[in-house]
Design a protein around this motif. Sequence first.
Motif, mmCIF file in Angstrom:
data_model
loop_
_atom_site.group_PDB
_atom_site.id
_atom_site.type_symbol
_atom_site.label_atom_id
_atom_site.label_comp_id
_atom_site.label_asym_id
_atom_site.label_seq_id
_atom_site.Cartn_x
_atom_site.Cartn_y
_atom_site.Cartn_z
ATOM 1 N N VAL A 144 0.873 -1.171 0.000
ATOM 2 C CA VAL A 144 0.000 0.000 0.000
ATOM 3 C C VAL A 144 0.906 1.217 0.000
ATOM 4 C CG1 VAL A 144 -1.725 1.306 1.302
ATOM 5 C CG2 VAL A 144 -1.847 -1.190 1.227
ATOM 6 N N TRP A 145 0.594 2.166 -0.882
ATOM 7 C CA TRP A 145 1.365 3.405 -0.929
ATOM 8 C C TRP A 145 0.419 4.577 -0.791
ATOM 9 C CZ3 TRP A 145 5.919 4.757 0.182
ATOM 10 C CH2 TRP A 145 6.348 6.061 -0.104
ATOM 11 N N ASP A 146 0.671 5.412 0.217
ATOM 12 C CA ASP A 146 -0.148 6.588 0.484
ATOM 13 C C ASP A 146 0.714 7.822 0.248
ATOM 14 O OD1 ASP A 146 -1.999 8.400 1.294
ATOM 15 O OD2 ASP A 146 -1.846 7.943 3.426
ATOM 16 N N GLY A 147 0.690 8.297 -0.968
ATOM 17 C CA GLY A 147 1.482 9.473 -1.291
ATOM 18 C C GLY A 147 1.665 9.610 -2.782
ATOM 19 N N PRO A 148 2.301 10.690 -3.184
ATOM 20 C CA PRO A 148 2.532 10.895 -4.618
ATOM 21 C C PRO A 148 3.567 9.899 -5.136
ATOM 22 C CG PRO A 148 3.617 12.611 -3.343
ATOM 23 C CD PRO A 148 2.819 11.787 -2.366
ATOM 24 N N VAL A 149 3.543 9.675 -6.434
ATOM 25 C CA VAL A 149 4.540 8.836 -7.096
ATOM 26 C C VAL A 149 5.188 9.657 -8.209
ATOM 27 C CG1 VAL A 149 3.398 6.647 -6.562
ATOM 28 C CG2 VAL A 149 2.827 7.839 -8.680
ATOM 29 N N ALA A 150 6.401 9.296 -8.530
ATOM 30 C CA ALA A 150 7.144 9.929 -9.625
ATOM 31 C C ALA A 150 7.773 8.802 -10.433
ATOM 32 C CB ALA A 150 8.199 10.880 -9.083
ATOM 33 N N PRO A 151 6.959 8.079 -11.211
ATOM 34 C CA PRO A 151 7.442 6.886 -11.897
ATOM 35 C C PRO A 151 8.683 7.130 -12.750
ATOM 36 C CG PRO A 151 5.077 7.004 -12.048
ATOM 37 C CD PRO A 151 5.546 8.319 -11.481
ATOM 38 N N GLN A 152 9.543 6.129 -12.744
ATOM 39 C CA GLN A 152 10.795 6.151 -13.483
ATOM 40 C C GLN A 152 10.500 6.231 -14.988
ATOM 41 O OE1 GLN A 152 13.013 2.485 -13.116
ATOM 42 N NE2 GLN A 152 14.908 3.625 -12.804
ATOM 43 N N VAL A 153 10.951 7.284 -15.644
ATOM 44 C CA VAL A 153 10.614 7.504 -17.054
ATOM 45 C C VAL A 153 11.200 6.437 -17.974
ATOM 46 C CG1 VAL A 153 10.264 9.990 -16.779
ATOM 47 C CG2 VAL A 153 12.531 9.122 -17.390
ATOM 48 N N GLU A 154 12.272 5.785 -17.559
ATOM 49 C CA GLU A 154 12.854 4.711 -18.367
ATOM 50 C C GLU A 154 11.993 3.453 -18.341
ATOM 51 O OE1 GLU A 154 15.879 7.471 -16.858
ATOM 52 O OE2 GLU A 154 14.512 6.141 -15.803
ATOM 53 N N GLU A 155 11.123 3.335 -17.345
ATOM 54 C CA GLU A 155 10.327 2.132 -17.153
ATOM 55 C C GLU A 155 8.838 2.341 -17.441
ATOM 56 O OE1 GLU A 155 11.521 -0.862 -15.812
ATOM 57 O OE2 GLU A 155 13.582 -0.173 -15.562
ATOM 58 N N VAL A 156 8.322 3.530 -17.114
ATOM 59 C CA VAL A 156 6.880 3.778 -17.121
ATOM 60 C C VAL A 156 6.540 4.917 -18.089
ATOM 61 C CG1 VAL A 156 4.906 4.464 -15.697
ATOM 62 C CG2 VAL A 156 6.696 2.988 -14.734
ATOM 63 N N ALA A 157 5.735 4.599 -19.120
ATOM 64 C CA ALA A 157 5.334 5.600 -20.111
ATOM 65 C C ALA A 157 4.040 6.303 -19.724
ATOM 66 C CB ALA A 157 5.171 4.935 -21.478
ATOM 67 N N TRP A 158 3.188 5.644 -18.954
ATOM 68 C CA TRP A 158 1.896 6.180 -18.525
ATOM 69 C C TRP A 158 1.503 5.433 -17.257
ATOM 70 C CZ3 TRP A 158 -2.406 3.273 -17.561
ATOM 71 C CH2 TRP A 158 -3.608 3.970 -17.322
ATOM 72 N N HIS A 159 0.742 6.085 -16.380
ATOM 73 C CA HIS A 159 0.251 5.395 -15.181
ATOM 74 C C HIS A 159 -1.044 6.026 -14.683
ATOM 75 C CE1 HIS A 159 2.191 8.832 -13.219
ATOM 76 N NE2 HIS A 159 1.427 8.564 -12.174
ATOM 77 N N ASP A 160 -1.789 5.232 -13.905
ATOM 78 C CA ASP A 160 -2.999 5.717 -13.252
ATOM 79 C C ASP A 160 -3.335 4.729 -12.138
ATOM 80 O OD1 ASP A 160 -5.186 7.296 -12.651
ATOM 81 O OD2 ASP A 160 -6.235 6.922 -14.536
ATOM 82 N N TRP A 161 -4.224 5.128 -11.263
ATOM 83 C CA TRP A 161 -4.726 4.264 -10.188
ATOM 84 C C TRP A 161 -6.124 3.822 -10.588
ATOM 85 C CZ3 TRP A 161 -1.514 3.049 -6.159
ATOM 86 C CH2 TRP A 161 -0.374 3.851 -5.989
ATOM 87 N N LEU A 162 -6.336 2.521 -10.821
ATOM 88 C CA LEU A 162 -7.617 2.007 -11.289
ATOM 89 C C LEU A 162 -8.302 1.177 -10.211
ATOM 90 C CD1 LEU A 162 -6.689 0.752 -14.880
ATOM 91 C CD2 LEU A 162 -7.417 3.036 -14.169
ATOM 92 N N THR A 163 -9.628 1.212 -10.215
ATOM 93 C CA THR A 163 -10.384 0.315 -9.335
ATOM 94 C C THR A 163 -10.266 -1.103 -9.893
ATOM 95 O OG1 THR A 163 -12.430 0.508 -10.592
ATOM 96 C CG2 THR A 163 -12.063 2.142 -8.831
ATOM 97 N N GLY A 164 -10.647 -2.088 -9.109
ATOM 98 C CA GLY A 164 -10.655 -3.458 -9.587
ATOM 99 C C GLY A 164 -11.549 -3.635 -10.799
#
Length: 193
Positions: A144-164
């Motif tokens: 569980v992560w409670d806070g902002p994220v700054a995804p690694q640009v070399e690994e992650v092109a797009w991200h979001d938090w989705l419900t199940g």
Amino acid sequence: MTDHTTPAAGRTDVPAGASPGAADPADPAEELLDVVDAQDRVTGTAPRREVYRLGLTHRCVFILVRNPQGRIFVHRRTDTKMFAPGAYDMFVGGVVGAGETYGAAAVREAEEELGVSGVRPRPLFKYLFEQDRLSWWCDVYEAVWDGPVAPQVEEVAWHDWLTGAELAARLTEWDFVPDGREAYRRYLEFSAS
């Protein structure tokens, strides 16, 4: 063909003073990985490039990260990834370096990909993924992560938090990595039991 694996005992392929799995950090293809057998016992080491080329069994970690509201971190892999470029994934994670433990790799991979520190992955289960010439042990975690994220640009092109429910819909629409699909199917079974 040259065999790039060496026996686990008395390995000399990790330079003195280098950390396990260390290689040219600019070239992930040269990262040293433990090669393992069908019981997850180390039989040697090889650079990631050779592990993939020869279809050698190795180790990976998968961390399903939720926020406190239960949403799942989902991302699209960059187009430069060696495995499944541009595919979507509901896990952060990656290969376990030579001499590295699953637990240490889970923390390292989660923190690198999310761009955070202080992640505490909880181990869930492990299984052997096999498809075509590919084979790796998958150690699956949840965090569980409670806070902002700054995804690694070399690994992650797009991200979001989705419900199940949103993730279930995307699984029918988007191209997800095959090992992530299998791990998520097993995760749902594990969570229901």
